[in-house]
Design a protein around this motif. Structure first.
Motif, PDB file in Angstrom:
ATOM      1  N   LYS A 177       1.407   0.278  -4.588  1.00 46.15           N
ATOM      2  CA  LYS A 177       0.039   0.468  -5.069  1.00 46.15           C
ATOM      3  C   LYS A 177      -0.049   1.653  -6.032  1.00 46.15           C
ATOM      4  CE  LYS A 177      -4.678   0.790  -3.368  1.00 46.15           C
ATOM      5  NZ  LYS A 177      -5.493   0.860  -2.156  1.00 46.15           N
ATOM      6  N   GLY A 178      -0.630   1.387  -7.204  1.00 44.10           N
ATOM      7  CA  GLY A 178      -0.803   2.427  -8.216  1.00 44.10           C
ATOM      8  C   GLY A 178       0.377   2.589  -9.152  1.00 44.10           C
ATOM      9  N   ASN A 179       1.480   1.923  -8.861  1.00 39.57           N
ATOM     10  CA  ASN A 179       2.686   2.043  -9.678  1.00 39.57           C
ATOM     11  C   ASN A 179       2.823   0.869 -10.647  1.00 39.57           C
ATOM     12  OD1 ASN A 179       3.949   4.474  -8.573  1.00 39.57           O
ATOM     13  ND2 ASN A 179       4.048   3.285  -6.688  1.00 39.57           N
ATOM     14  N   GLU A 181      -4.189  -3.883 -15.928  1.00 44.56           N
ATOM     15  CA  GLU A 181      -3.786  -3.103 -17.103  1.00 44.56           C
ATOM     16  C   GLU A 181      -2.502  -3.671 -17.691  1.00 44.56           C
ATOM     17  OE1 GLU A 181      -3.673   1.184 -16.334  1.00 44.56           O
ATOM     18  OE2 GLU A 181      -4.835   0.790 -14.524  1.00 44.56           O
ATOM     19  N   ASP A 208       0.823  -1.218   0.000  1.00 44.62           N
ATOM     20  CA  ASP A 208       0.000   0.000   0.000  1.00 44.62           C
ATOM     21  C   ASP A 208       0.851   1.259   0.000  1.00 44.62           C
ATOM     22  OD1 ASP A 208      -2.407  -1.316  -0.120  1.00 44.62           O
ATOM     23  OD2 ASP A 208      -2.867  -1.108   2.009  1.00 44.62           O
ATOM     24  N   THR A 242      -2.406  -2.928  -8.158  1.00 46.48           N
ATOM     25  CA  THR A 242      -3.615  -2.293  -7.637  1.00 46.48           C
ATOM     26  C   THR A 242      -3.890  -2.618  -6.174  1.00 46.48           C
ATOM     27  OG1 THR A 242      -4.991  -4.100  -8.477  1.00 46.48           O
ATOM     28  CG2 THR A 242      -4.720  -2.152  -9.893  1.00 46.48           C
ATOM     29  N   ARG A 243      -3.403  -3.767  -5.719  1.00 43.55           N
ATOM     30  CA  ARG A 243      -3.637  -4.129  -4.317  1.00 43.55           C
ATOM     31  C   ARG A 243      -2.864  -5.394  -3.962  1.00 43.55           C
ATOM     32  NH1 ARG A 243      -7.780  -5.839  -7.337  1.00 43.55           N
ATOM     33  NH2 ARG A 243      -8.786  -7.826  -6.969  1.00 43.55           N
ATOM     34  N   ARG A 251       0.067  -2.380 -13.676  1.00 44.99           N
ATOM     35  CA  ARG A 251      -0.081  -1.522 -12.491  1.00 44.99           C
ATOM     36  C   ARG A 251      -0.492  -2.371 -11.290  1.00 44.99           C
ATOM     37  NH1 ARG A 251      -1.332   3.970 -12.295  1.00 44.99           N
ATOM     38  NH2 ARG A 251      -1.996   3.904 -14.463  1.00 44.99           N
TER      39      ARG A 251
END
Length: 152
Positions: free
Chosen positions: A73-75, A147, A69, A135-136, A133
């Protein structure tokens, strides 16, 4: 105590990243053309960046979830692993990817719909490099990477 462990894990990762950057004998994997074409910044090009902590049975699932997190996350990541299962979800494919030596699956990777033709050709036991990416993190499942594109 819990926060002390998380702090130690973060410190260990920082030390590994710094020491890895200063080692001129090992060249880091290159970011794929796909990443460049998409214009995305790739945070990690090797699961080994995180695997030292992730694959360690002494690291708790809560520690891993907190680290994911905070850091991942998001990278986007570009990692290579071995396919342990592949599923057609109707609109896209999801592969379970093994990265740690003693695991069945460490990442669920959902490919973009434009990857369907290539993903339909994937087979269990095949080594694959993917870009996607994070996401979790899900306890008992591992990373969720979405993605995603297959890197040739």
């Amino acid at each position: 105590m819990k926060f002390a462990k998380i702090g130690m894990v973060l410190l260990l990762i920082a030390v590994l990243v710094v020491s890895g950057c200063s080692d001129s004998e090992e060249s880091p994997e290159e970011v794929s053309e796909i990443a460049e074409d998409l214009g995305v910044d790739v945070m990690s090009t090797s699961f080994d960046d995180f695997g030292v902590v992730f694959c360690d049975p002494e690291t708790s699932q809560d520690e891993i979830a907190a680290l994911v997190d905070e850091e991942y996350k998001g990278n986007f990541v570009q990692w290579t692993g071995t396919i342990s299962a592949i599923t057609d979800n109707g609109n896209s494919y999801t592969a379970q990817i093994k990265h740690c030596p003693d695991s069945i699956s460490d990442a669920g990777v959902t490919f973009k719909p434009d990857q369907n033709e290539a993903a339909s050709q994937l087979i269990k036991g095949q080594e694959i490099t993917y870009l996607g990416r994070v996401t979790r993190y899900q306890k008992g499942v591992g990373f969720w990477v979405e993605e995603a594109s297959i890197v040739s």
